[in-house]
Design a protein around this motif. Structure first.
Motif, short mmCIF file in Angstrom:
data_model
loop_
_atom_site.label_atom_id
_atom_site.label_comp_id
_atom_site.label_asym_id
_atom_site.label_seq_id
_atom_site.Cartn_x
_atom_site.Cartn_y
_atom_site.Cartn_z
N ARG A 182 26.22 24.64 -5.67
CA ARG A 182 25.74 23.50 -6.47
C ARG A 182 25.43 23.93 -7.89
O ARG A 182 25.68 23.18 -8.83
N ALA B 268 21.86 29.56 9.21
CA ALA B 268 21.48 28.37 8.44
C ALA B 268 20.87 28.76 7.10
O ALA B 268 21.14 28.11 6.08
N ARG B 269 20.08 29.82 7.06
CA ARG B 269 19.48 30.28 5.81
C ARG B 269 20.56 30.74 4.84
O ARG B 269 20.55 30.38 3.67
N ARG B 270 21.53 31.53 5.35
CA ARG B 270 22.62 32.01 4.47
C ARG B 270 23.48 30.86 3.97
O ARG B 270 23.89 30.83 2.81
N GLN B 271 23.76 29.89 4.83
CA GLN B 271 24.55 28.74 4.41
C GLN B 271 23.80 27.90 3.38
O GLN B 271 24.40 27.38 2.44
N GLY B 272 22.49 27.77 3.56
CA GLY B 272 21.68 27.05 2.57
C GLY B 272 21.71 27.75 1.22
O GLY B 272 21.82 27.10 0.17
N GLU B 273 21.63 29.08 1.23
CA GLU B 273 21.69 29.85 -0.02
C GLU B 273 23.06 29.69 -0.67
O GLU B 273 23.17 29.51 -1.88
N LEU C 55 25.12 27.19 -0.31
CA LEU C 55 25.20 25.82 -0.82
C LEU C 55 24.46 25.69 -2.14
O LEU C 55 24.95 25.04 -3.08
N ARG C 56 23.30 26.31 -2.25
CA ARG C 56 22.53 26.26 -3.50
C ARG C 56 23.33 26.90 -4.64
O ARG C 56 23.43 26.34 -5.73
#
Length: 108
Positions: A56, A45-50, A52-53
């Motif tokens: 964006r 989840a942390r890697r996917q959040g990064e 995604l950031r």
């Protein structure tokens, strides 16, 4: 469930069999495995959040670029009406592609 009963027959002591299947047997080793699994999920989840950031940020930087030359916005394209005998605009699209290719519309 009805298909399983049709294929395999009625399970013996069906009320207890279903309860037994619903709860897996307790294992002392299950807690560390669960913790490892949860840690992997948190890392994912942390890697996917990064990611995604970063995506964006890429989209935001691309939106700041000027549009390509000859670009028509969807509002401009909506103003172009198709010819009466071309209700879907396929002929107009083919003409535009053919003439944008550097040809003169006569096949030369």
């Amino acid at each position: 469930m009805s298909e399983l009963i049709r294929c395999y027959g009625e399970p013996p002591n069906s009320a207890t069999s279903i309860a037994t299947l619903a709860t897996p047997p307790f294992s002392e080793d299950a807690t560390p495995a669960t913790e490892r699994f949860l840690a992997e999920l948190v890392e994912l989840a942390r890697r996917q959040g990064e990611e995604l950031r970063l995506l964006r940020e890429d989209v935001a930087s691309l939106r700041r670029l000027p549009p390509p030359e000859g670009y028509k916005s969807t509002a401009e394209e909506d103003q172009e009406k198709p010819e009466p005998d071309d209700p879907h605009g396929f002929r107009a699209m083919a003409k535009r592609i053919y003439t944008d290719d550097g040809r003169d519309g006569q096949g030369r």
